[in-house]
Design a protein around this motif. Structure first.
Motif, mmCIF file in Angstrom:
data_model
loop_
_atom_site.group_PDB
_atom_site.id
_atom_site.type_symbol
_atom_site.label_atom_id
_atom_site.label_comp_id
_atom_site.label_asym_id
_atom_site.label_seq_id
_atom_site.Cartn_x
_atom_site.Cartn_y
_atom_site.Cartn_z
ATOM 1 N N GLN A 23 -13.925 -49.788 -17.428
ATOM 2 C CA GLN A 23 -14.468 -48.871 -17.261
ATOM 3 C C GLN A 23 -14.930 -49.003 -15.895
ATOM 4 N N GLN A 24 -16.077 -48.080 -15.536
ATOM 5 C CA GLN A 24 -16.802 -47.999 -14.141
ATOM 6 C C GLN A 24 -17.212 -48.339 -13.853
ATOM 7 N N ASP A 25 -18.198 -49.183 -13.192
ATOM 8 C CA ASP A 25 -19.575 -49.476 -13.565
ATOM 9 C C ASP A 25 -21.221 -47.972 -12.397
ATOM 10 N N LEU A 26 -22.271 -48.215 -12.646
ATOM 11 C CA LEU A 26 -22.995 -47.325 -11.701
ATOM 12 C C LEU A 26 -22.656 -47.546 -10.304
ATOM 13 N N LEU A 27 -22.217 -48.462 -10.292
ATOM 14 C CA LEU A 27 -22.355 -48.679 -8.647
ATOM 15 C C LEU A 27 -21.081 -48.621 -8.187
ATOM 16 N N GLY A 28 -20.215 -48.421 -8.897
ATOM 17 C CA GLY A 28 -18.659 -48.251 -7.859
ATOM 18 C C GLY A 28 -17.482 -49.356 -8.443
ATOM 19 N N GLY A 29 -17.595 -50.960 -9.204
ATOM 20 C CA GLY A 29 -17.391 -51.733 -9.524
ATOM 21 C C GLY A 29 -17.074 -50.757 -10.809
ATOM 22 N N TRP A 30 -15.352 -52.069 -11.100
ATOM 23 C CA TRP A 30 -14.817 -51.901 -12.453
ATOM 24 C C TRP A 30 -15.257 -52.772 -13.680
ATOM 25 N N THR A 31 -15.504 -52.950 -15.052
ATOM 26 C CA THR A 31 -15.646 -54.258 -15.771
ATOM 27 C C THR A 31 -14.528 -53.791 -16.878
ATOM 28 N N LEU A 32 -13.729 -54.962 -16.632
ATOM 29 C CA LEU A 32 -12.869 -55.352 -17.333
ATOM 30 C C LEU A 32 -13.207 -56.492 -19.206
ATOM 31 N N ILE A 49 -15.818 -58.958 -13.824
ATOM 32 C CA ILE A 49 -16.116 -57.881 -12.971
ATOM 33 C C ILE A 49 -14.873 -57.424 -11.791
ATOM 34 N N TYR A 50 -14.735 -56.407 -11.184
ATOM 35 C CA TYR A 50 -13.675 -56.490 -10.227
ATOM 36 C C TYR A 50 -13.819 -55.250 -9.419
#
Length: 85
Positions: A23-32, A49-50
């Protein structure tokens, strides 16, 4: 995206499962997020975090494929319009 994989129990043991979510986080990164364990028992959780979606998606697919090779069966898939996400 999310997939839920499970193994058949060998005997009277509860089945083992592996759940992967991206899912995408609030800052535009991605959490696996990976969660695995025995149903009704102890659970392990790992988050990565990606910064780039392509890197996160590659890690998601790699984690999913590794568990499918280990004998887990796909029980549930959500997102990305594919049974294998």
């Amino acid at each position: 995206m999310r997939v839920f994989l499970q193994t058949k129990p060998a005997s009277s043991d509860a089945p083992r499962y592996y759940q992967i979510a991206l899912q995408q986080d609030l800052l535009g990164g991605w959490t696996l997020t990976r969660e695995w364990g025995q149903q009704g028992g102890r659970v392990s959780l790992k988050r990565e975090i990606y910064l780039e979606r392509d890197d996160a998606l590659a890690a998601f697919e790699h984690a999913r494929d590794a568990q499918l090779k280990r004998g887990f069966k796909l029980m549930f898939s959500q997102g990305a319009d594919s049974p294998y996400s």
